[in-house]
Design an enzyme around this catalytic site. Structure first.
Site, short mmCIF file in Angstrom:
data_model
loop_
_atom_site.label_atom_id
_atom_site.label_comp_id
_atom_site.label_asym_id
_atom_site.label_seq_id
_atom_site.Cartn_x
_atom_site.Cartn_y
_atom_site.Cartn_z
CD GLU A 167 -2.84 -1.18 2.37
OE1 GLU A 167 -3.34 -0.12 2.75
OE2 GLU A 167 -3.04 -2.26 2.93
CE LYS A 201 -2.89 -11.33 8.01
NZ LYS A 201 -2.05 -11.04 6.82
N GLY A 257 -5.81 -10.73 -1.09
CA GLY A 257 -6.47 -10.55 -2.38
C GLY A 257 -7.97 -10.69 -2.25
#
Lengths: 430, 430
Positions: A192, A207, A306
């Site tokens: 990004e 995570k 994605g």
């Protein structure tokens, strides 16, 4: 078994993932109906910018008032793909209060407030599913929560951030430096505009917190996860790694202590041997090793991010939650009964690869070796290389507590024969 | 949430897997209680030889009358780890009739009679779980049935038999012939005294049938799976594979046809490129690639057999079935709504690697090339090598229907310049 009244779904957020979820819900409606036992209907889509054209989505479904959508009284399941803490947290809580089950892809929120959200779900007898929050399409939350529910997980080690893996893979394969590889990742859409969350390891740490909680049946908060980014990994580090038959990956590592009484959770770059299966995980792919007492070593591999892969995980959860809804049951909730404490990074036992710039004169190696010994750190190999009155010394240690290793490095910095510590990197996967 | 009346479990069979299940149920009883929400109690163990000493199992629980155990009225869940068709099939059916849910590790039975067993489970409102039937500890049935329930699986390709992978890995790494590698596998306990089920591909074909049914939501019986064993793979084949940058694996390959209207299921040895992740699956490990429309390419890797890994899968199912029981719900049953037909092997589109012994004289290559052309098979590469009036010709084709390829081989055999077809092998994974 089939019923005709559809289950109504509110989609909260319609970005890259949300629009893909809506598309698949439409194109694969018949399959979803068969697999659930009832049709699922997209009943409303809450967005921030209603004027944006969203192909394939009936404009009549679009609203900017997510709260009103949840409160209108006919919603069965909410899919939260907004991301971030607010308004996602308040909306999920509102959903549970309205008797709505939730599928979320929100790793940051789950890592920070998972316990409170699980409690709200349980209080209202609803489901909270979040396979998409960790490692995109790779089934990982369900296998760890359910398939390994009769086993004892001792270790989880994985590549859970695609952006940083893409950058490190480029550095490894082309010899590029960090900035050059980051620029390429940005140009190709893998990073990004502000890559901080990825390259500083915040995304991987979220995570890691979620996976650690599931793996060890305890609560691990984001703050419990030791975190080092990978912005300081250099082309020279990769050259050193190659000489050792290694490459460098940003790893999330979750371990149960040898005595079983505590756990550790950490994210940092590390050298791993080329023979390790994680070494050959290329580009933006993710892969996670899980070591369990009875199952042994398992690996899960696939696209970690994605729109379509994340939507696949969201829809898998949607089918499960919808089936639960029809059966008037709920799936497994939070399992945190072990209440194992999370130990600090200093307690982690690992190995170091340290590059020192030293004076090229007799006695330096003896002085350095003494410093290691004084801290109780055993040296595995030393490689010394002279150049114009300066020399470099590369030390690889045996396994030792991280606190002893960092204490050693601190002491090395104070030696007047040590001009500088060029790099320190942990060595894993052996 | 916790209840104190235990769920009672009947263990049917107490061999390598069963004894490990019993051991873990005892040593990890507290964890299982927490994860299920109620204790699970080993209420009976049905065996063939009651006199055999079974460490850690109360002799009072042991019986030779499995039917009476199931019918005594207090059993909630049966774990079937007997294997084979009978008496396992009758016992599982009896269990359902008694309102008992079943966890099974029985691939042969599931592949042959899965539809009837699923129907019996559904008729009596009970669960039939069988993660352990395919690829041991690797979570595969649950991820495919549940995690990918919102996606469309188009292809599954995997190594699902550990014995044959051990043998092929030995042949690859040592240059040994088939018999020598088999002998080593037998000596190390990787192959049974009668290795037929493994080396002829029956075991892999059973797993392929189960996975194909789940992947494509249709019924695939054992007889629908094309099967070739690996007993004829030679050291020369490995040498040829190496020259192509390949190795040889026994693969189970399940594909949806390009038009989506049919599926194929097959087990045979094949060359795959060394760069393919399945090429580096060593020893007795298993690994399965799953390609889904939205998720992309996923891989699951781990120990495919053995007492403890298989027990891990059984116990994961036990937790799920016990949780369902407490919630008075059932998990996902058979999903065969697509009713896609299984096409014969001739319809599979693949590539061939063919070694021919030919006369070393002009015109032979032209004759061979003409034969390929007449069958509509396009040649990718030809390598010709002469030796003392004889020559060998190695042809690698482009993708073509298997029927066209085998038709070509048949025609080649009839050419008088072709002395023999030394080997034919499919090429996959590109």
């Amino acid at each position: 078994m089939m019923r005709t009244r559809p289950l109504k779904v509110a989609l909260l957020g319609c970005g890259v993932v949300g629009s893909e979820v809506a598309r698949i819900m439409t194109t694969h409606a018949d399959d979803l109906t068969q697999r659930i036992g009832a049709p699922v209907e997209l009943a409303g889509v809450a967005v921030r910018r209603p004027s944006k054209v969203r192909e394939g989505i009936d404009p009549a479904l679009v609203t900017t008032d997510a709260t009103a959508l949840l409160k209108r009284g006919d919603i069965d399941i909410a899919i939260e793909v907004i991301g971030g803490i607010e308004p996602a947290r308040t909306l999920i809580t509102t959903a549970f209060e309205q008797g709505i089950s939730v599928v979320s892809a929100n790793k940051a929120l789950l890592a920070q407030d998972g316990a409170a959200l699980h409690a709200a779900a349980e209080q209202h007898g609803r489901d909270l599913y979040y396979e998409a929050a960790v490692a995109g399409a790779i089934p990982l939350v369900r296998p760890m929560r359910e398939s390994l529910a009769g086993d004892k997980i001792n270790r989880v080690m994985g590549i859970v951030n695609g952006t940083t893996n893409f950058i490190l893979d480029k550095m490894d394969s082309t010899g590029a430096g960090y900035q050059e590889a980051l620029d390429e990742a940005t140009a190709l859409g893998y990073a990004e505009a502000d890559p901080t969350a990825d390259v500083e390891g915040y995304d991987a740490a979220a995570k890691a917190a979620i996976l650690a909680g599931i793996a060890f049946h305890t609560r691990v908060r984001l703050d419990d996860v030791y975190r080092e980014g990978m912005t300081e990994v250099s082309a020279a580090d990769f050259a050193s790694a190659k000489r050792m038959g290694c490459t460098i990956k940003l790893l999330a590592i979750l371990e149960r202590a040898a005595d079983g009484e505590s756990v550790t959770a950490r994210v940092h770059p590390a050298m791993i041997p080329l023979s390790h299966p994680l070494a050959s995980v290329r580009e933006a792919y993710n892969a996670v090793f899980v070591e369990a007492e009875a199952a042994g070593r398992l690996m899960f591999y696939g696209p970690g991010a994605g729109g379509a892969p994340t939507a696949s995980a969201v829809l898998g959860d949607l089918v499960a939650v919808a089936r639960n809804k029809l059966a008037e049951a709920t799936g497994p909730g939070e399992s945190a009964y072990t209440q194992l404490p999370v130990s600090p990074m200093g307690d982690v036992v690992t190995r170091y690869h340290i590059s020192l710039d030293v004076a090229d004169k007799p006695g330096v190696l003896a002085q350095v070796a003494t410093t290691f010994a004084e801290h109780g750190v055993s040296i595995d190999t030393v490689r010394q290389q002279g150049k114009d009155g300066e020399a470099s010394l590369v030390v690889v240690t045996h396994r030792a507590p991280d606190a002893a290793l960092s204490g050693t490095v601190e002491a090395l910095r104070k030696l007047d024969t040590v001009r500088g510590v060029a790099s320190i990197m942990r060595v894993e996967g052996e």
